[in-house]
Design an enzyme around this catalytic site. Structure first.
Site, PDB file in Angstrom:
ATOM      1  N   ASP A 288      -0.637   2.144 -10.577  1.00 51.39           N
ATOM      2  CA  ASP A 288      -0.102   3.091  -9.795  1.00 51.39           C
ATOM      3  C   ASP A 288       0.992   2.359  -8.832  1.00 51.39           C
ATOM      4  O   ASP A 288       1.303   1.242  -8.942  1.00 51.39           O
ATOM      5  CB  ASP A 288      -1.109   3.374  -8.662  1.00 51.39           C
ATOM      6  CG  ASP A 288      -1.737   2.458  -7.670  1.00 51.39           C
ATOM      7  OD1 ASP A 288      -2.081   1.272  -8.335  1.00 51.39           O
ATOM      8  OD2 ASP A 288      -1.750   2.612  -6.640  1.00 51.39           O
TER       9      ASP A 288
ATOM     10  N   GLU B  86      -4.496   0.603  -6.253  1.00 51.92           N
ATOM     11  CA  GLU B  86      -4.090  -0.606  -5.426  1.00 51.92           C
ATOM     12  C   GLU B  86      -3.298  -0.516  -4.368  1.00 51.92           C
ATOM     13  O   GLU B  86      -3.389  -0.873  -3.329  1.00 51.92           O
ATOM     14  CB  GLU B  86      -3.490  -1.840  -6.407  1.00 51.92           C
ATOM     15  CG  GLU B  86      -3.398  -3.015  -5.876  1.00 51.92           C
ATOM     16  CD  GLU B  86      -2.386  -3.346  -4.861  1.00 51.92           C
ATOM     17  OE1 GLU B  86      -2.472  -4.334  -3.977  1.00 51.92           O
ATOM     18  OE2 GLU B  86      -1.396  -2.591  -4.897  1.00 51.92           O
TER      19      GLU B  86
END
Length: 377
Positions: free
Chosen positions: A81, A142
């Site tokens: 991400d 994350e």
């Protein structure tokens, strides 16, 4: 091995371009899962087995192993991400200018994903069985604190000797040996609304109560000890002539050592336990979700292995402390020897000018492969 990696440079850049040009912000599941599909295909071609941990809201998390359930010594963690919302790629896609590549997430951490893949490919190409000694987690969240992947990382870490986290190296090429821990709190206050002109005495100001709490929270700051408390966002009220019945404060917490977590948590809870404005009610949510990455004895030994590997291939490698958090906290605080910043060199993280130093791509790929090989001996 070095020759093989150098020969793959264009192929690596092409794959980085493909990944960067896929929007994969933390809340854009479709894009994250597309990134995962591309990488999974490449690992399966080398004989790796893949377990997909499905999520409804966020992107899926992925566990990659050569032989499922076989004990391995090394955990590699890289996130798919980025911080950029859907549509960013159409505004500024992947580009190369001189010795740098640009684009959303190019260094944090699309280039690290490719570095990891090609380090494993290099070991596989050389018939170096060290590639079978790794378990890889590609996680999807994350950038928002790893809400779905933390438990997975901790579960897999439990049986590992080493954890290598693929956050990018710093601008000067340093890897990361220490990180601050931290977390976030949301402080919500309920008061009582009243007209500020007609009957202000009947009101209980949620904003006034929040103001008292902000002052007390900010007083917990201690730069010398590395404790940082920042009330970074506030909201409240509906109209200027109404005593506000609701207010909210968002609090960012940073700590430098694990023993500070209990102290800071206790003090925040104490401050928010009792209202200063009688008649208001306080709700506190959140907490410290990442303990610090500290340079303990085990981590020092791991750092030395990495620096020796760097020396052997002609890299002068330094290690630094950084204030930001990462997934390194999770294995480190389970006693696993952990080092971070094993990705390529770049800068401008989370900004429009985020960049990759292209020449560092093959260099850090070689370093990662050499490190995995040495840890597997």
């Amino acid at each position: 091995m070095e020759k093989y990696i150098l020969n793959q440079k264009k192929e690596m850049l092409d794959l980085i371009e493909q990944l960067v040009n896929i929007d994969s912000g933390s809340y854009y599941k479709k894009g994250i899962d597309r990134v995962a599909e591309i990488l999974i295909k490449q690992f399966r071609e080398m004989g790796f087995q893949v377990t997909i941990k499905k999520n409804k809201r966020y992107g899926n998390n992925v566990v990659i192993e050569y032989e499922k359930n076989k004990e391995t010594d090394i955990l590699l963690v890289a996130h798919m991400d980025t911080v950029f919302p859907e549509g960013t790629v159409s505004e500024r896609p992947f580009t190369i200018k001189g010795t740098r590549a640009y684009g959303p997430g190019v260094i944090d951490m699309k280039s690290s994903l490719v570095t990891l893949l090609y380090a494993i490919k290099a070991l596989h190409h050389q018939h170096n069985n060290a590639y079978k000694n790794v378990t890889i987690i590609l996680n999807s969240d994350e950038e928002i604190g790893s809400p779905t992947s933390r438990k997975l990382i901790e579960e897999v870490s439990a049986t590992k000797k080493y954890a290598l986290i693929m956050e990018p190296a710093r601008k000067d090429g340093s890897i990361v040996s220490e990180r601050r821990g931290g977390g976030k709190y949301i402080l919500s206050v309920k008061g009582k609304a009243a007209h500020s002109g007609v009957s202000p005495e009947e009101g209980k100001s949620a904003i006034e109560e929040l103001a008292h709490k902000i002052i007390k929270l900010q007083q917990l700051n201690n730069a010398q000890k590395g404790i940082s408390i920042n009330v970074g966002m506030i909201e409240g009220g509906n109209a200027v002539n109404v005593v506000p019945s609701e207010a909210k404060g968002m609090v960012d917490v940073r700590i430098t050592s694990s023993d500070q977590a209990k102290y800071v948590r206790k003090r925040i809870e104490e401050i928010c336990a009792k209202p200063d404005i009688k008649g208001t009610n306080i709700t506190l949510k959140g907490g410290i979700n990442r303990l610090p990455l500290e340079l303990n004895k085990a981590n020092k030994k791991l750092l030395q292995v990495i620096q020796d590997a760097a020396d052997s291939i002609g890299i002068e490698l330094k290690a630094v402390h950084t204030g930001g958090g990462s997934d390194a906290s999770f294995p480190a605080n389970l006693g696993v020897a952990t080092m971070d910043g094993l990705g390529p060199v770049g800068g401008g993280l989370h900004n429009e000018d985020e960049y990759l130093e292209i020449d560092s791509l093959t260099e850090r790929c070689f370093l990662l492969a050499e490190t995995i090989s040495r840890l597997s001996e």
